[in-house]
Design a protein around this motif. Sequence first.
Motif, PDB file in Angstrom:
ATOM      1  N   ASP A   1       1.206   7.825 -12.919  1.00  0.00           N
ATOM      2  CA  ASP A   1       0.364   8.798 -13.620  1.00  0.00           C
ATOM      3  C   ASP A   1       1.111   9.400 -14.814  1.00  0.00           C
ATOM      4  O   ASP A   1       0.518   9.614 -15.881  1.00  0.00           O
TER       5      ASP A   1
ATOM      6  N   PRO B   1      -3.882  -0.314 -14.121  1.00  0.00           N
ATOM      7  CA  PRO B   1      -4.011   0.706 -15.172  1.00  0.00           C
ATOM      8  C   PRO B   1      -2.841   0.700 -16.147  1.00  0.00           C
ATOM      9  O   PRO B   1      -3.015   1.051 -17.322  1.00  0.00           O
TER      10      PRO B   1
ATOM     11  N   GLN C   1       2.554   6.355  -7.254  1.00  0.00           N
ATOM     12  CA  GLN C   1       1.382   6.766  -8.020  1.00  0.00           C
ATOM     13  C   GLN C   1       1.687   7.912  -8.967  1.00  0.00           C
ATOM     14  O   GLN C   1       1.203   7.936 -10.107  1.00  0.00           O
TER      15      GLN C   1
ATOM     16  N   GLU D   1      -5.667  -7.853  -6.813  1.00  0.00           N
ATOM     17  CA  GLU D   1      -5.477  -7.176  -5.542  1.00  0.00           C
ATOM     18  C   GLU D   1      -6.411  -5.973  -5.491  1.00  0.00           C
ATOM     19  O   GLU D   1      -6.649  -5.307  -6.482  1.00  0.00           O
ATOM     20  N   SER D   2      -6.938  -5.688  -4.315  1.00  0.00           N
ATOM     21  CA  SER D   2      -7.845  -4.549  -4.177  1.00  0.00           C
ATOM     22  C   SER D   2      -7.107  -3.273  -3.834  1.00  0.00           C
ATOM     23  O   SER D   2      -7.711  -2.202  -3.808  1.00  0.00           O
ATOM     24  N   SER D   3      -5.829  -3.350  -3.543  1.00  0.00           N
ATOM     25  CA  SER D   3      -5.092  -2.150  -3.176  1.00  0.00           C
ATOM     26  C   SER D   3      -3.615  -2.380  -3.442  1.00  0.00           C
ATOM     27  O   SER D   3      -3.218  -3.384  -4.031  1.00  0.00           O
TER      28      SER D   3
ATOM     29  N   GLY E   1       2.503   1.569  -3.464  1.00  0.00           N
ATOM     30  CA  GLY E   1       1.543   2.048  -4.445  1.00  0.00           C
ATOM     31  C   GLY E   1       1.330   3.551  -4.355  1.00  0.00           C
ATOM     32  O   GLY E   1       1.252   4.239  -5.371  1.00  0.00           O
TER      33      GLY E   1
ATOM     34  N   ALA F   1      -1.522  -3.192  -7.094  1.00  0.00           N
ATOM     35  CA  ALA F   1      -2.506  -3.391  -8.159  1.00  0.00           C
ATOM     36  C   ALA F   1      -3.006  -2.065  -8.694  1.00  0.00           C
ATOM     37  O   ALA F   1      -3.344  -1.944  -9.871  1.00  0.00           O
ATOM     38  N   ARG F   2      -3.030  -1.038  -7.841  1.00  0.00           N
ATOM     39  CA  ARG F   2      -3.464   0.277  -8.294  1.00  0.00           C
ATOM     40  C   ARG F   2      -2.480   0.872  -9.286  1.00  0.00           C
ATOM     41  O   ARG F   2      -2.810   1.800 -10.013  1.00  0.00           O
ATOM     42  N   CYS F   3      -1.263   0.369  -9.271  1.00  0.00           N
ATOM     43  CA  CYS F   3      -0.275   0.773 -10.271  1.00  0.00           C
ATOM     44  C   CYS F   3      -0.301  -0.163 -11.466  1.00  0.00           C
ATOM     45  O   CYS F   3      -0.319   0.283 -12.621  1.00  0.00           O
ATOM     46  N   SER F   4      -0.287  -1.473 -11.205  1.00  0.00           N
ATOM     47  CA  SER F   4      -0.104  -2.435 -12.289  1.00  0.00           C
ATOM     48  C   SER F   4      -1.331  -2.570 -13.180  1.00  0.00           C
ATOM     49  O   SER F   4      -1.200  -2.740 -14.405  1.00  0.00           O
TER      50      SER F   4
ATOM     51  N   ALA G   1       0.839  -1.199   0.000  1.00  0.00           N
ATOM     52  CA  ALA G   1       0.000   0.000   0.000  1.00  0.00           C
ATOM     53  C   ALA G   1       0.873   1.249   0.000  1.00  0.00           C
ATOM     54  O   ALA G   1       0.594   2.231  -0.704  1.00  0.00           O
TER      55      ALA G   1
END
Length: 208
Positions: A90, A147, A86, A137-139, A82, A142-145, A79
């Motif tokens: 972006d 998108p 971020q 993964e919910s967080s 990530g 995964a928030r990087c990989s 977390a």
Amino acid sequence: MATETAGQRQVGGPPATAAVRTPDVRPMRADARRNYERLLTEARTAFTEHGTDTSLEDIARRAGVGIGTLYRHFPNRTALMGAVFQSEVDALLGYARELADAPQPCAALVDWLRAIITHASTYRGLSRALMTASADESSGMARCSVPMREAGGALLARAQQAGAVRPDVNISDLMQLTNGIALAVEESPDDPQLADRLLTLTLRGLKP
């Protein structure tokens, strides 16, 4: 007349207490926001200097907070990673959008993959973390990989439609290859041409 017992509901209609309450999303307090930003700053510095496996306790100490405060903001290492990465992600997503209409789809795909390698090799351990990140993964990472796979998938599809890349290539395999190259570059800092050589070999394997 029968009385409705607990747990029974009128058939065909909502229960009397059917109103749905949306949890309040409260803004972060000023002191909590400062702690959050300090943790991100110190984590980014620590990951750059020592790698992504650096001690979380050390990051908290450098930020001037306790380890409990770190875990309140970031429940685990992924977390925190990530959140730290971020902004870089972006930027890579923005670059993918810029390349979406490039006249040479294959060259655009390779340029984007090269940018990923440059980004990932900045932080020791990031490429390995991206390689092992799960799409469900919910967080965390995964928030990087997730998108990133979506953005890369669009560039890959254009290159395939142009006939420059084999139709059986999928974005998950290509991202694994790219992160593998980033890992090799990370472990061979004295070879500045390694990324280009490995990308060239990869491209040969992608061609029809």
